[in-house]
Design a protein around this motif. Structure first.
Motif, PDB file in Angstrom:
ATOM      1  N   PHE A   1       0.819  -1.199   0.000  1.00 45.65           N
ATOM      2  CA  PHE A   1       0.000   0.000   0.000  1.00 45.65           C
ATOM      3  C   PHE A   1       0.855   1.251   0.000  1.00 45.65           C
ATOM      4  CE2 PHE A   1      -3.773  -2.391   1.787  1.00 45.65           C
ATOM      5  CZ  PHE A   1      -4.478  -2.290   0.618  1.00 45.65           C
ATOM      6  N   ARG A   2       2.166   1.053   0.251  1.00 43.25           N
ATOM      7  CA  ARG A   2       3.054   2.217   0.236  1.00 43.25           C
ATOM      8  C   ARG A   2       3.225   2.693  -1.202  1.00 43.25           C
ATOM      9  NH1 ARG A   2       5.043   4.176   5.297  1.00 43.25           N
ATOM     10  NH2 ARG A   2       4.107   2.665   6.686  1.00 43.25           N
ATOM     11  N   LEU A   3       3.332   4.006  -1.320  1.00 42.92           N
ATOM     12  CA  LEU A   3       3.584   4.556  -2.641  1.00 42.92           C
ATOM     13  C   LEU A   3       5.075   4.460  -2.915  1.00 42.92           C
ATOM     14  CD1 LEU A   3       2.256   6.157  -4.989  1.00 42.92           C
ATOM     15  CD2 LEU A   3       2.992   8.195  -3.806  1.00 42.92           C
TER      16      LEU A   3
ATOM     17  N   PHE B   1     -15.854  -4.562  -5.849  1.00 44.79           N
ATOM     18  CA  PHE B   1     -16.138  -4.655  -4.422  1.00 44.79           C
ATOM     19  C   PHE B   1     -15.914  -6.075  -3.898  1.00 44.79           C
ATOM     20  CE2 PHE B   1     -19.086  -5.548  -0.974  1.00 44.79           C
ATOM     21  CZ  PHE B   1     -18.662  -4.608  -0.050  1.00 44.79           C
TER      22      PHE B   1
ATOM     23  N   LEU C   1     -12.313  -6.890  -3.724  1.00 44.41           N
ATOM     24  CA  LEU C   1     -11.656  -6.239  -2.584  1.00 44.41           C
ATOM     25  C   LEU C   1     -11.953  -6.982  -1.290  1.00 44.41           C
ATOM     26  CD1 LEU C   1     -10.034  -3.791  -1.523  1.00 44.41           C
ATOM     27  CD2 LEU C   1     -12.175  -2.561  -1.321  1.00 44.41           C
TER      28      LEU C   1
ATOM     29  N   VAL D   1     -14.103   2.326  -7.194  1.00 41.89           N
ATOM     30  CA  VAL D   1     -12.669   2.476  -7.430  1.00 41.89           C
ATOM     31  C   VAL D   1     -12.123   3.578  -6.531  1.00 41.89           C
ATOM     32  CG1 VAL D   1     -10.911   3.089  -9.123  1.00 41.89           C
ATOM     33  CG2 VAL D   1     -12.795   1.606  -9.786  1.00 41.89           C
TER      34      VAL D   1
ATOM     35  N   TYR E   1     -11.817   2.193  -3.116  1.00 45.53           N
ATOM     36  CA  TYR E   1     -10.648   1.321  -3.014  1.00 45.53           C
ATOM     37  C   TYR E   1      -9.361   2.133  -2.905  1.00 45.53           C
ATOM     38  CZ  TYR E   1      -6.949  -1.597  -5.065  1.00 45.53           C
ATOM     39  OH  TYR E   1      -5.770  -2.226  -5.337  1.00 45.53           O
ATOM     40  N   LEU E   2      -9.233   3.165  -3.734  1.00 46.25           N
ATOM     41  CA  LEU E   2      -8.030   3.994  -3.695  1.00 46.25           C
ATOM     42  C   LEU E   2      -7.894   4.714  -2.359  1.00 46.25           C
ATOM     43  CD1 LEU E   2      -7.801   5.607  -7.225  1.00 46.25           C
ATOM     44  CD2 LEU E   2      -6.771   3.543  -6.332  1.00 46.25           C
ATOM     45  N   MET E   3      -9.023   5.179  -1.832  1.00 46.74           N
ATOM     46  CA  MET E   3      -8.984   5.886  -0.560  1.00 46.74           C
ATOM     47  C   MET E   3      -8.697   4.920   0.588  1.00 46.74           C
ATOM     48  SD  MET E   3      -9.405   9.177  -0.676  1.00 46.74           S
ATOM     49  CE  MET E   3      -8.139   9.112  -1.897  1.00 46.74           C
ATOM     50  N   TYR E   4      -9.192   3.695   0.462  1.00 41.52           N
ATOM     51  CA  TYR E   4      -8.882   2.659   1.450  1.00 41.52           C
ATOM     52  C   TYR E   4      -7.375   2.444   1.484  1.00 41.52           C
ATOM     53  CZ  TYR E   4      -8.565  -2.106   3.317  1.00 41.52           C
ATOM     54  OH  TYR E   4      -8.229  -3.219   4.035  1.00 41.52           O
ATOM     55  N   ALA E   5      -6.786   2.313   0.294  1.00 32.99           N
ATOM     56  CA  ALA E   5      -5.342   2.092   0.225  1.00 32.99           C
ATOM     57  C   ALA E   5      -4.577   3.309   0.747  1.00 32.99           C
ATOM     58  CB  ALA E   5      -4.928   1.800  -1.217  1.00 32.99           C
ATOM     59  N   PHE E   6      -5.120   4.501   0.481  1.00 37.07           N
ATOM     60  CA  PHE E   6      -4.433   5.728   0.874  1.00 37.07           C
ATOM     61  C   PHE E   6      -4.415   5.880   2.401  1.00 37.07           C
ATOM     62  CE2 PHE E   6      -4.375  10.440   1.396  1.00 37.07           C
ATOM     63  CZ  PHE E   6      -3.170  10.678   0.757  1.00 37.07           C
TER      64      PHE E   6
ATOM     65  N   TYR F   1      -4.978   3.443   4.603  1.00 30.33           N
ATOM     66  CA  TYR F   1      -4.643   2.194   5.285  1.00 30.33           C
ATOM     67  C   TYR F   1      -3.422   2.399   6.174  1.00 30.33           C
ATOM     68  CZ  TYR F   1      -4.095  -2.848   5.776  1.00 30.33           C
ATOM     69  OH  TYR F   1      -4.011  -4.113   6.272  1.00 30.33           O
ATOM     70  N   ASP F   2      -3.346   1.539   7.229  1.00 31.46           N
ATOM     71  CA  ASP F   2      -2.262   1.675   8.204  1.00 31.46           C
ATOM     72  C   ASP F   2      -0.890   1.736   7.532  1.00 31.46           C
ATOM     73  OD1 ASP F   2      -1.314   2.018  10.703  1.00 31.46           O
ATOM     74  OD2 ASP F   2      -1.262  -0.106  11.213  1.00 31.46           O
TER      75      ASP F   2
ATOM     76  N   GLY G   1      -0.430   2.560   4.448  1.00 28.41           N
ATOM     77  CA  GLY G   1      -0.741   3.194   3.171  1.00 28.41           C
ATOM     78  C   GLY G   1       0.082   4.430   2.874  1.00 28.41           C
ATOM     79  N   SER G   2      -0.285   5.087   1.762  1.00 25.31           N
ATOM     80  CA  SER G   2       0.498   6.226   1.280  1.00 25.31           C
ATOM     81  C   SER G   2       0.494   7.401   2.252  1.00 25.31           C
ATOM     82  CB  SER G   2      -0.056   6.720  -0.052  1.00 25.31           C
ATOM     83  OG  SER G   2      -0.236   5.663  -0.920  1.00 25.31           O
TER      84      SER G   2
ATOM     85  N   THR H   1     -17.197   0.628   0.725  1.00 22.79           N
ATOM     86  CA  THR H   1     -15.958   0.037   0.239  1.00 22.79           C
ATOM     87  C   THR H   1     -14.811   0.290   1.224  1.00 22.79           C
ATOM     88  OG1 THR H   1     -16.729   0.757  -1.913  1.00 22.79           O
ATOM     89  CG2 THR H   1     -14.566  -0.229  -1.840  1.00 22.79           C
TER      90      THR H   1
END
Lengths: 297, 310
Positions: A63-65, A249, A252, B141, B144-149, B151-152, B154-155, B253
């Motif tokens: 999840f890291r960029l 969904f 995921l 989508v 999902y992107l915001m979940y990844a952003f 996330y613990d 995450g970005s 999501t």
């Protein structure tokens, strides 16, 4: 994007050719600061998008960029099969394609009398349409579910398509009527005198003159339906009928973290059509902003 | 163009009448004929469910079927207003609408629109492009992107770490803040488009006159631009409130309303009561509350807009 290129706002002439002819020194630091702030906002905005693109071509799941150590198309390879990509996309295309067609045809027909004739029901009708554009569709989904169970329409693609079409109708009719109001009446009257009936006038005279409006309503309706998650999530049950929005969904929730690369790849494929359609729409509208104008009525 | 529009109403029937034609009542029915498909669709799929909603909100219907359904009066509503989970959902919905739409999207959209007037062309194109890209993406989508952003691992947390700021597990500690920010990220484009159009319509003479009189940039914004675009601000507020009220996919999501019920807004609460607890009647009562709130906002919205030719 292309969106900003068109509006001939006065500041443009000040910015581009020569740096502020009238007040050379005072404005510059301010403008620089504004540009920096806007660039910072854009960077924040773009990070999640950038993550998705990088994750889809990266061989490690994180999840890291971060820049991928090696570029790979394995994720796309893994999702490009019937079950994961082709069938959900085809389902989406069927639901949204037919749904959009129904919405556009019904709203063109409905907009004509609303735009051309005055009668006692016209005003209440228009207000009802405008009122329904604001209703939260989410709230009617539970009664729709109960209703569909009773008439045996649950898990039916045609039923879901018709519901999607109906839920897009109020806005479609409203936009279409506004576009139709812009078509001058003169040619239409000439056709009437030559003996054309209403349908002939609508089909041969009015529609060709408002083709850009029809395109805008079509694309806008399609984009809305393509992204719709709640309606198919509630009304469709069989895995083989689910559109791409629902499969993102379930993907995921069903998979563990090792497959986020694949999900990113699939999300990209799923988002691509609407991004392309939006670009087309932005060109049609000569800059995206006309929609804001259309909304104001 | 608008001046031409009223003309047909008076003369539209003229050629037809000259050919010796149906009585006025029949004629207006014939003229209304093209609206039939739309009216039928709207009646069956929107008005029908709304009527259903009003009826079932007063029953104890369960997911298992309509057989054991009884009329229970206002029980569902008294139950709701005693249910701490429902009150929690109301409160979170209010936070979500005010935080992400009224404050977040509206302010950010206005700020960006104002700043973009002064920015150079490439920067404007950049901002416009990325903000609209976030808006065009399908809801799941974006979720999902915001979940990844958030996330613990995450970005966002890696950014905070890089800046030596304290990080936290956003989706656990402050899920409602995370979904609000996600909705700001996703929805600001709409406000930006409305405000950019509105600001472009502000008469340039007005701004220049204020400048001549010695008004600085702030004064020009507060005293000239904002008062002129006030109707657009109101319209925008109503529309984004209505859109935000019914957000389901984005939150579902990202958090599924969790952890616990810390991000459970009304649409999510409604869904869980109806489908996970199988209480269709109770879920429908909550839907009716949501519908009534939406309807009130919608009425205010159409009062703000006047039908231009009436």
């Amino acid at each position: 994007m292309a969106a900003v290129a068109t509006p001939p706002a006065p500041p443009v002439s000040k910015t581009v050719p020569a740096p502020a002819p009238r007040r050379p020194r005072r404005v510059r630091p301010g403008r620089l600061a504004i540009n920096l702030v806007l660039i910072a906002v854009s960077v924040l905005y773009v990070l999640p998008l950038l993550w998705m693109v990088l994750a889809s071509v990266s061989d490690t799941n994180s999840f890291r960029l971060k820049w991928p150590s090696a570029l790979t198309l394995d994720n796309f390879d893994a999702v490009l099969n019937v079950d994961t990509t082709y069938r959900p996309m085809l389902n989406s295309l069927l639901l949204c394609g037919f749904g959009t067609a129904v919405t556009v045809v019904a709203s063109v027909l409905c907009a004509y009398p609303l735009s051309r004739y005055r009668s006692r029901v016209r005003r209440p009708f228009l207000y009802t349409i405008l009122f329904s554009t604001g209703l939260p569709i989410t709230a009617v989904m539970i009664p729709v579910y109960s209703m569909f169970v009773q008439v045996n329409l649950i898990d039916s693609m045609p039923g879901t398509t018709l519901f999607l079409a109906a839920s897009a109708l109020p806005f479609g009719i409203w936009l279409m009527k506004n576009f139709m109001d812009g078509v001058p009446i003169v040619l239409e009257e000439a056709a009437r005198i030559d003996g054309a009936n209403t349908m002939q006038v609508l089909w041969r005279v009015v529609l060709p003159l408002m083709r850009p409006g029809v395109v805008v309503v079509t694309i806008f309706t399609f984009i809305g339906m393509w992204g719709n998650f709640f309606v198919p999530f509630i009304l469709l049950l069989s895995p083989e009928k689910l559109p791409a929005s629902v499969s993102v969904f379930t993907f995921l929730s069903a998979h563990d973290r090792t497959q986020y690369g694949q999900l990113s790849a699939f999300s990209l494929l799923y988002s691509l059509p609407v991004v392309m359609l939006y670009l087309l729409l932005a060109r049609k509208l000569g800059g995206g902003f006309a929609l804001g104008g259309a909304l104001k009525g | 163009m608008t001046t031409l529009a009223p003309a047909p109403h008076g003369t539209g029937g003229h050629p037809r009448r000259s050919r010796g034609a149906p009585a006025p009542a029949v004629r207006s029915l014939l003229r209304g004929l093209p609206t039939v498909p739309a009216v039928v669709l709207l009646a069956v799929f929107l008005a029908g469910p709304i009527a259903y909603c009003v009826y079932y909100a007063f029953t104890d219907m369960q997911l298992t079927g309509a057989a054991g359904t009884h009329f229970v009066g206002v029980d569902n509503f008294t139950r709701a207003f005693k249910d701490t989970d429902f009150l929690n959902a109301m409160w979170l919905t209010l936070l979500f609408v005010v935080g992400s739409a009224v404050i977040g999207q509206n302010t950010l959209g206005l700020a960006l629109a104002v700043l973009m007037q002064k920015a150079t062309q490439p920067v404007r194109a950049l901002v416009n492009g990325v903000v609209i890209a976030a808006w065009v993406l399908p809801e799941v989508v974006a979720g999902y992107l915001m979940y990844a952003f958030f996330y613990d691992q995450g970005s966002l947390n890696s950014l905070l770490d890089a800046a030596h700021l304290p990080d936290q597990n956003w989706l656990y500690t402050t899920p409602i803040l995370a979904v609000c920010l996600a909705n700001v990220w996703r929805g600001t484009a709409f406000s930006l488009m409305v405000f950019t159009a509105a600001i472009n319509d502000v008469p340039q003479e007005l701004v220049e006159a204020a400048e001549m009189d010695g008004a600085g940039p702030w004064q020009r914004l507060w005293r000239v631009v904002l008062p002129v675009i006030r109707p657009s601000i109101l319209t925008n507020l109503m529309l984004i409130t209505l859109q935000t009220l019914s957000v389901f996919g984005l939150i579902y999501t990202m958090t599924r309303g969790g952890p616990g019920n810390k991000s459970e807004t009304l649409p999510i609460f409604m869904y869980q009561q109806a489908f996970q607890n199988s209480l269709i009647g109770y879920g429908t009562a909550i839907a009716l509350v949501l519908l009534v709130v939406g309807a009130l906002f919608s009425v205010v919205y159409i009062r703000l807009l006047k039908l231009e030719d009436d």
